[in-house]
Motif scaffolding. Structure first.
Motif, PDB file in Angstrom:
ATOM      1  N   GLU A   1      47.329  31.059  31.895  1.00 25.59           N
ATOM      2  CA  GLU A   1      47.381  32.146  33.073  1.00 25.59           C
ATOM      3  C   GLU A   1      46.323  33.301  32.784  1.00 25.59           C
ATOM      4  O   GLU A   1      45.874  33.732  33.828  1.00 25.59           O
ATOM      5  CB  GLU A   1      48.687  32.678  32.764  1.00 25.59           C
ATOM      6  CG  GLU A   1      49.802  31.684  33.384  1.00 25.59           C
ATOM      7  CD  GLU A   1      51.287  32.381  32.872  1.00 25.59           C
ATOM      8  OE1 GLU A   1      51.342  33.007  32.126  1.00 25.59           O
ATOM      9  OE2 GLU A   1      52.188  31.717  33.562  1.00 25.59           O
ATOM     10  N   GLU A   2      46.057  33.438  31.623  1.00 29.14           N
ATOM     11  CA  GLU A   2      45.087  34.348  31.325  1.00 29.14           C
ATOM     12  C   GLU A   2      43.552  33.858  32.048  1.00 29.14           C
ATOM     13  O   GLU A   2      42.693  34.796  32.533  1.00 29.14           O
ATOM     14  CB  GLU A   2      44.808  34.667  29.856  1.00 29.14           C
ATOM     15  CG  GLU A   2      45.928  35.640  29.335  1.00 29.14           C
ATOM     16  CD  GLU A   2      45.702  35.816  27.837  1.00 29.14           C
ATOM     17  OE1 GLU A   2      45.000  35.225  27.160  1.00 29.14           O
ATOM     18  OE2 GLU A   2      46.473  36.639  27.225  1.00 29.14           O
ATOM     19  N   ALA A   3      43.384  32.541  31.745  1.00 23.71           N
ATOM     20  CA  ALA A   3      42.224  32.123  32.459  1.00 23.71           C
ATOM     21  C   ALA A   3      42.000  32.105  34.071  1.00 23.71           C
ATOM     22  O   ALA A   3      41.157  32.587  34.501  1.00 23.71           O
ATOM     23  CB  ALA A   3      41.842  30.510  31.872  1.00 23.71           C
ATOM     24  N   LEU A   4      43.382  31.852  34.617  1.00 27.20           N
ATOM     25  CA  LEU A   4      43.499  32.077  36.210  1.00 27.20           C
ATOM     26  C   LEU A   4      43.118  33.443  36.268  1.00 27.20           C
ATOM     27  O   LEU A   4      42.610  33.660  37.628  1.00 27.20           O
ATOM     28  CB  LEU A   4      44.908  31.490  36.376  1.00 27.20           C
ATOM     29  CG  LEU A   4      45.173  31.466  37.778  1.00 27.20           C
ATOM     30  CD1 LEU A   4      44.221  30.872  38.799  1.00 27.20           C
ATOM     31  CD2 LEU A   4      46.581  31.016  38.192  1.00 27.20           C
ATOM     32  N   ALA A   5      43.791  34.297  35.649  1.00 26.15           N
ATOM     33  CA  ALA A   5      43.663  35.790  35.986  1.00 26.15           C
ATOM     34  C   ALA A   5      42.488  36.420  35.740  1.00 26.15           C
ATOM     35  O   ALA A   5      42.455  37.873  35.864  1.00 26.15           O
ATOM     36  CB  ALA A   5      44.935  36.498  35.517  1.00 26.15           C
ATOM     37  N   GLU A   6      41.457  35.809  34.847  1.00 21.14           N
ATOM     38  CA  GLU A   6      40.181  36.226  34.376  1.00 21.14           C
ATOM     39  C   GLU A   6      39.615  37.119  35.541  1.00 21.14           C
ATOM     40  O   GLU A   6      39.367  36.674  36.463  1.00 21.14           O
ATOM     41  CB  GLU A   6      39.304  35.209  34.043  1.00 21.14           C
ATOM     42  CG  GLU A   6      38.325  35.879  33.070  1.00 21.14           C
ATOM     43  CD  GLU A   6      37.168  36.172  33.693  1.00 21.14           C
ATOM     44  OE1 GLU A   6      36.633  37.182  33.349  1.00 21.14           O
ATOM     45  OE2 GLU A   6      36.878  35.710  34.763  1.00 21.14           O
ATOM     46  N   PRO A   7      39.233  38.433  35.288  1.00 23.92           N
ATOM     47  CA  PRO A   7      38.577  39.466  36.231  1.00 23.92           C
ATOM     48  C   PRO A   7      37.673  39.093  36.950  1.00 23.92           C
ATOM     49  O   PRO A   7      37.567  39.232  38.089  1.00 23.92           O
ATOM     50  CB  PRO A   7      38.589  40.736  35.425  1.00 23.92           C
ATOM     51  CG  PRO A   7      39.406  40.544  34.226  1.00 23.92           C
ATOM     52  CD  PRO A   7      39.612  39.120  33.875  1.00 23.92           C
ATOM     53  N   THR A   8      36.569  38.531  36.372  1.00 18.15           N
ATOM     54  CA  THR A   8      35.439  38.183  36.919  1.00 18.15           C
ATOM     55  C   THR A   8      35.541  36.910  38.085  1.00 18.15           C
ATOM     56  O   THR A   8      35.141  36.960  39.163  1.00 18.15           O
ATOM     57  CB  THR A   8      34.426  37.353  35.724  1.00 18.15           C
ATOM     58  OG1 THR A   8      34.055  38.669  34.841  1.00 18.15           O
ATOM     59  CG2 THR A   8      32.890  36.959  36.453  1.00 18.15           C
ATOM     60  N   PHE A   9      36.523  35.955  37.575  1.00 20.06           N
ATOM     61  CA  PHE A   9      36.648  34.688  38.509  1.00 20.06           C
ATOM     62  C   PHE A   9      37.398  35.421  39.664  1.00 20.06           C
ATOM     63  O   PHE A   9      37.295  34.964  41.012  1.00 20.06           O
ATOM     64  CB  PHE A   9      37.522  33.648  37.776  1.00 20.06           C
ATOM     65  CG  PHE A   9      38.068  32.738  38.663  1.00 20.06           C
ATOM     66  CD1 PHE A   9      37.199  31.774  39.337  1.00 20.06           C
ATOM     67  CD2 PHE A   9      39.593  32.731  39.005  1.00 20.06           C
ATOM     68  CE1 PHE A   9      37.660  31.000  40.220  1.00 20.06           C
ATOM     69  CE2 PHE A   9      39.999  31.869  40.126  1.00 20.06           C
ATOM     70  CZ  PHE A   9      38.913  30.941  40.363  1.00 20.06           C
ATOM     71  N   GLN A  10      38.370  36.182  39.474  1.00 21.25           N
ATOM     72  CA  GLN A  10      39.284  36.673  40.541  1.00 21.25           C
ATOM     73  C   GLN A  10      38.278  37.588  41.404  1.00 21.25           C
ATOM     74  O   GLN A  10      38.575  37.497  42.695  1.00 21.25           O
ATOM     75  CB  GLN A  10      40.687  37.516  40.025  1.00 21.25           C
ATOM     76  CG  GLN A  10      41.577  36.622  39.496  1.00 21.25           C
ATOM     77  CD  GLN A  10      42.369  35.713  40.375  1.00 21.25           C
ATOM     78  OE1 GLN A  10      42.280  36.239  41.572  1.00 21.25           O
ATOM     79  NE2 GLN A  10      42.637  34.735  40.063  1.00 21.25           N
ATOM     80  N   ALA A  11      37.550  38.392  40.958  1.00 20.88           N
ATOM     81  CA  ALA A  11      36.569  39.074  41.839  1.00 20.88           C
ATOM     82  C   ALA A  11      35.599  38.153  42.576  1.00 20.88           C
ATOM     83  O   ALA A  11      35.464  38.435  44.021  1.00 20.88           O
ATOM     84  CB  ALA A  11      35.658  40.075  40.891  1.00 20.88           C
ATOM     85  N   ASP A  12      35.150  37.120  42.156  1.00 26.68           N
ATOM     86  CA  ASP A  12      34.377  36.210  42.727  1.00 26.68           C
ATOM     87  C   ASP A  12      35.058  35.362  43.703  1.00 26.68           C
ATOM     88  O   ASP A  12      34.826  35.340  45.106  1.00 26.68           O
ATOM     89  CB  ASP A  12      33.634  34.997  41.863  1.00 26.68           C
ATOM     90  CG  ASP A  12      32.834  34.278  42.395  1.00 26.68           C
ATOM     91  OD1 ASP A  12      31.922  34.733  43.177  1.00 26.68           O
ATOM     92  OD2 ASP A  12      32.628  33.154  42.239  1.00 26.68           O
ATOM     93  N   LEU A  13      36.456  35.184  43.510  1.00 30.11           N
ATOM     94  CA  LEU A  13      37.307  34.555  44.542  1.00 30.11           C
ATOM     95  C   LEU A  13      37.518  35.354  45.861  1.00 30.11           C
ATOM     96  O   LEU A  13      37.457  35.097  46.790  1.00 30.11           O
ATOM     97  CB  LEU A  13      38.568  34.034  43.890  1.00 30.11           C
ATOM     98  CG  LEU A  13      39.744  33.538  44.774  1.00 30.11           C
ATOM     99  CD1 LEU A  13      39.109  32.365  45.621  1.00 30.11           C
ATOM    100  CD2 LEU A  13      41.168  33.298  44.079  1.00 30.11           C
ATOM    101  N   LEU A  14      37.827  36.539  45.611  1.00 35.93           N
ATOM    102  CA  LEU A  14      38.001  37.598  46.440  1.00 35.93           C
ATOM    103  C   LEU A  14      36.763  38.013  47.218  1.00 35.93           C
ATOM    104  O   LEU A  14      36.805  37.864  48.716  1.00 35.93           O
ATOM    105  CB  LEU A  14      38.585  39.147  45.662  1.00 35.93           C
ATOM    106  CG  LEU A  14      38.475  40.223  46.891  1.00 35.93           C
ATOM    107  CD1 LEU A  14      39.945  39.840  47.959  1.00 35.93           C
ATOM    108  CD2 LEU A  14      39.060  41.304  46.201  1.00 35.93           C
ATOM    109  N   ALA A  15      35.837  37.946  46.761  1.00 35.45           N
ATOM    110  CA  ALA A  15      34.340  38.259  47.490  1.00 35.45           C
ATOM    111  C   ALA A  15      34.190  37.106  48.196  1.00 35.45           C
ATOM    112  O   ALA A  15      33.779  37.010  49.571  1.00 35.45           O
ATOM    113  CB  ALA A  15      33.421  38.368  46.407  1.00 35.45           C
ATOM    114  N   LYS A  16      34.298  36.001  47.884  1.00 34.86           N
ATOM    115  CA  LYS A  16      33.946  34.717  48.659  1.00 34.86           C
ATOM    116  C   LYS A  16      35.227  34.510  49.797  1.00 34.86           C
ATOM    117  O   LYS A  16      34.893  34.221  50.873  1.00 34.86           O
ATOM    118  CB  LYS A  16      34.267  33.342  47.754  1.00 34.86           C
ATOM    119  CG  LYS A  16      33.126  33.221  46.737  1.00 34.86           C
ATOM    120  CD  LYS A  16      31.712  33.286  47.156  1.00 34.86           C
ATOM    121  CE  LYS A  16      30.642  32.684  46.126  1.00 34.86           C
ATOM    122  NZ  LYS A  16      30.605  33.663  44.942  1.00 34.86           N
TER     123      LYS A  16
END
Length: 420
Positions: free
Chosen positions: A329-344
């Protein structure tokens, strides 16, 4: 060669029949023994007679007047008491033999019923095995015969043929490279997503198999190996049934695609966008979003897998507290990934999607249809041209057939072991 399922089932049927005959013979013998045991009644009659004789002697002793006569009667009584003791032992042995014979008849009777049911089940398994062995023999013969015996080389040749090149070039002439590349990527993304879902399901089934094997190893092993075997058979059936058709269909698709008519001047103009057109940027944005969504799917499934493992380990506890679940769950919620997902997601908004739609709609439906047929045909040929995949498919069929045969035999032997 893998173990012949029909031969295996025939061998096991013969063994079941032999054990059924053995048990039936033992039951008949036990019943004969029981019927022949008349010595219980005879022993009781003999014991009663001796006891009557003892009462007569005691009456004589009670009325004796001469001491010499008393000695005679006492000796006679002692002899009768010894005889009674021997008769009691004989009677007890006879009663025990009768009780044992009765238990043997009851036990053997139940076993004979089980053996009869086991024999019927073995006959059913022989019918099933015969059907599948004939199917397997037919599939292997088909693969070794034309046209499937050379289909790998034929597919390789077709992918390098002038017909394939002509169709490929024609699609390049009619479609902007960016749109064509995106369409191909969508097909691959859909196939990958479907493949991931199947792999996820198989992982769950294997986890369930492991639990079942812990509880009932032999029966669960048959269920698991049979499922894998049937899946392998289905794959080979699709290959045999669809290989030739796929090759012929691809040949027709390439020929048809190469003959697509030219676009009109208006269509060419509508599709020929400037380098900095928003639609081109929108296609790139969709591609970028697809990449990050694939990563999202992988991370979400990692959470699912961790939760499943946690529930298997402790079904009554909340998986949220498990260390592996927390890490996933921490890997899924990782801030850099989530920020990239939101940006895309932000980059590929409704306006971008509309721009892609507006560009794609200028492509004639016949061209889209031809591209879809070309992609499917090319994928089918690539699959047929993969010799290692074909070898793996056939090896899997052999190994799952052997695994199923071994699991079935283990169950059969265990049944007869328990009868013994």
């Amino acid at each position: 060669m893998p173990e012949n399922l029909r031969v295996r089932a025939t061998t096991q049927l013969d063994l079941f029949a032999a054990r059924h005959q053995d048990l039936a013979a033992a039951l008949a013998a036990a019943r004969n023994d029981l019927d022949a045991m008349r010595d219980v009644d005879a022993g009781r009659d003999a014991l009663a007679l001796v006891q009557d004789q003892q009462r007569t002697v005691r009456e004589k002793l009670g009325a004796v007047a001469n001491p010499a006569d008393a000695d005679t009667f006492e000796a006679e009584l002692r002899a009768l008491l010894v005889e009674e003791a021997g008769l009691r032992v004989d009677l007890r042995h006879a009663e025990e033999r009768v009780a044992e014979a009765q238990r043997a008849v009851e036990t053997l009777g139940a076993l004979v019923e089980q053996a009869a049911a086991g024999l019927r089940a073995a006959e059913d398994r022989l019918v099933w095995a015969t059907t599948y062995q004939e199917l397997l023999d037919g599939l292997r013969a088909a693969i070794a015969a034309p046209p499937l015996d050379t289909i790998v080389a034929d597919a390789v040749d077709m992918l390098g043929s002038a017909e394939h090149t002509a169709a490929d070039v024609r699609l390049d002439d009619l479609l902007p490279a960016q749109l064509r590349a995106r369409a191909i990527a969508r097909e691959r993304e859909a196939a990958d997503h479907s493949g991931d879902a199947v792999a996820h399901l198989i992982a769950a089934e294997q986890a369930a198999d492991a639990l079942a094997i812990d509880g009932a190893p032999l029966t669960a092993a048959v269920m698991a190996t049979k499922r894998f075997f049937l899946a392998a058979v289905d794959e080979v059936q699709r290959y045999v049934g669809g290989g030739t058709n796929a090759f012929e269909r691809a040949t027709a698709v390439f020929a048809r695609t190469a003959l697509l008519p030219d676009l009109t001047d208006a269509q060419v103009a509508a599709l020929d966008l400037a380098i900095d057109d928003p639609a081109r940027a929108a296609v790139d944005a969709e591609t970028a979003l697809a990449v990050v969504l694939a990563q999202l799917t992988s991370l979400e499934r990692a959470v699912d897998d961790a939760q499943l493992a946690a529930l298997i380990a402790e079904p009554d506890a909340l998986p949220a507290g498990d260390a592996a679940v927390i890490a996933a769950e921490e890997a899924l919620a990782e801030p850099t990934f989530q920020a990239d997902l939101l940006a895309k997601r932000t980059a590929y908004d409704s306006a971008a999607a509309a721009a892609v739609d507006a560009w794609e709609v200028e492509v004639p439906p016949a061209v889209w249809s031809a591209l879809a047929d070309f992609i499917r045909s090319e994928r089918a040929l690539n699959d047929l041209a993969d010799q290692s995949a074909r070898d793996d498919m056939l090896d899997l069929l052999d190994s799952t057939q052997d695994d199923l045969a071994a699991a079935l035999t283990d169950v059969d032997v265990d049944i007869r072991r328990r009868w013994a």
